[in-house]
Scaffold this motif. Structure first.
Motif, mmCIF file in Angstrom:
data_model
loop_
_atom_site.group_PDB
_atom_site.id
_atom_site.type_symbol
_atom_site.label_atom_id
_atom_site.label_comp_id
_atom_site.label_asym_id
_atom_site.label_seq_id
_atom_site.Cartn_x
_atom_site.Cartn_y
_atom_site.Cartn_z
ATOM 1 N N GLU A 31 34.017 33.221 47.914
ATOM 2 C CA GLU A 31 34.559 34.498 47.123
ATOM 3 C C GLU A 31 33.384 35.073 46.296
ATOM 4 O O GLU A 31 32.302 34.536 46.259
ATOM 5 C CB GLU A 31 35.535 33.586 45.821
ATOM 6 N N ARG A 32 33.696 36.377 46.162
ATOM 7 C CA ARG A 32 32.761 37.051 45.292
ATOM 8 C C ARG A 32 33.458 37.405 43.816
ATOM 9 O O ARG A 32 34.622 37.574 43.811
ATOM 10 C CB ARG A 32 32.442 38.278 45.922
ATOM 11 N N PRO A 88 47.215 43.367 45.485
ATOM 12 C CA PRO A 88 46.918 43.236 46.923
ATOM 13 C C PRO A 88 45.679 44.481 47.348
ATOM 14 O O PRO A 88 45.675 45.388 46.720
ATOM 15 C CB PRO A 88 48.240 43.815 47.533
ATOM 16 N N TYR A 89 44.978 44.201 48.178
ATOM 17 C CA TYR A 89 43.771 45.162 48.348
ATOM 18 C C TYR A 89 43.539 45.213 49.935
ATOM 19 O O TYR A 89 43.556 44.151 50.402
ATOM 20 C CB TYR A 89 42.600 44.727 47.548
ATOM 21 N N ASP A 90 43.382 46.449 50.497
ATOM 22 C CA ASP A 90 42.601 46.228 51.855
ATOM 23 C C ASP A 90 43.391 45.612 52.965
ATOM 24 O O ASP A 90 42.775 44.859 53.581
ATOM 25 C CB ASP A 90 41.146 46.046 51.859
ATOM 26 N N LEU A 98 43.529 41.396 51.728
ATOM 27 C CA LEU A 98 42.744 40.706 50.640
ATOM 28 C C LEU A 98 43.571 40.870 49.119
ATOM 29 O O LEU A 98 44.402 41.763 49.169
ATOM 30 C CB LEU A 98 41.422 41.211 50.380
ATOM 31 N N THR A 99 43.395 39.774 48.383
ATOM 32 C CA THR A 99 43.996 40.007 47.330
ATOM 33 C C THR A 99 42.744 39.776 46.052
ATOM 34 O O THR A 99 41.887 38.930 46.032
ATOM 35 C CB THR A 99 44.988 38.694 46.814
ATOM 36 N N ILE A 100 42.927 40.942 45.223
ATOM 37 C CA ILE A 100 42.156 40.553 44.083
ATOM 38 C C ILE A 100 42.638 39.905 43.020
ATOM 39 O O ILE A 100 44.071 40.352 42.553
ATOM 40 C CB ILE A 100 41.882 42.148 43.529
ATOM 41 N N GLU A 155 38.038 38.357 41.028
ATOM 42 C CA GLU A 155 37.353 37.417 41.966
ATOM 43 C C GLU A 155 38.179 37.852 43.272
ATOM 44 O O GLU A 155 39.497 38.236 43.234
ATOM 45 C CB GLU A 155 37.642 36.022 41.870
ATOM 46 N N VAL A 156 37.334 37.936 44.595
ATOM 47 C CA VAL A 156 38.236 37.980 45.640
ATOM 48 C C VAL A 156 37.519 37.262 46.645
ATOM 49 O O VAL A 156 36.373 36.926 47.130
ATOM 50 C CB VAL A 156 37.597 39.410 46.432
ATOM 51 N N GLU A 157 38.783 36.180 47.398
ATOM 52 C CA GLU A 157 38.449 35.215 48.326
ATOM 53 C C GLU A 157 38.622 35.896 49.779
ATOM 54 O O GLU A 157 39.368 36.707 50.226
ATOM 55 C CB GLU A 157 39.459 34.035 48.294
#
Length: 151
Positions: free
Chosen positions: A4-5, A88-90, A93-95, A111-113
């Motif tokens: 994750e970031r 939900p993102y891109d 991905l889930t923020i 956080e994004v895993e």
């Protein structure tokens, strides 16, 4: 394996109330190694995390409500409370947007895993993200549990 970031947030996205929200409370039994108990709505877990920043091992074990509250009493430091919005993102991905409660109420982290380190390194954050704090221990919840943090 958790990959994750983490990012500080410049501003909140529009219509935040339309996203799923989880009330989280977590307490740390140890910060080296990281061992925590977490209440996530009505789910309870015990988690072990290895050392690391971008990637680290993570093991989650279910707890009963009674076990959670029993272990929570044994925790040291601050109990971390936050609201987590799942955005939900891109496409895949889930923020996970965390808005902290006292004593860290000014802190907002996302956080994004990811499935791989390559995917994590290639990630382009949305405009509402600010500084990447993935490699800053000061933004690990385990670190916050032992500090009074002023943003």
């Amino acid at each position: 394996m958790e990959i994750e970031r983490k990012f500080l947030i410049k501003y909140l996205p529009d219509n935040l109330e339309k996203y799923a929200c989880i009330a989280i409370e977590q307490a740390y039994l140890s910060t080296d190694p990281v061992v925590r108990v977490r209440k996530s709505n009505d789910n309870y877990t015990l988690t072990y995390k290895s050392k690391g920043f971008l990637s680290r091992e993570e093991y989650n074990m279910p707890l009963t409500k009674d076990s959670y509250y029993h272990l929570r009493e044994k925790a040291d430091g601050n109990i971390i409370s936050k609201k987590r919005y799942l955005i939900p993102y891109d496409s895949n991905l889930t923020i996970e947007l965390d808005l902290f409660l006292e004593p860290f109420e000014t802190l907002m982290l996302a956080e994004v895993e990811f499935d791989s380190e390559e995917q994590a390194k290639a990630f382009i954050p949305p405009d509402w993200f600010e500084k990447d704090v993935t490699f800053s221990k000061e933004y690990h919840n385990s670190y916050l549990s032992s500090k009074i943090f002023n943003v």
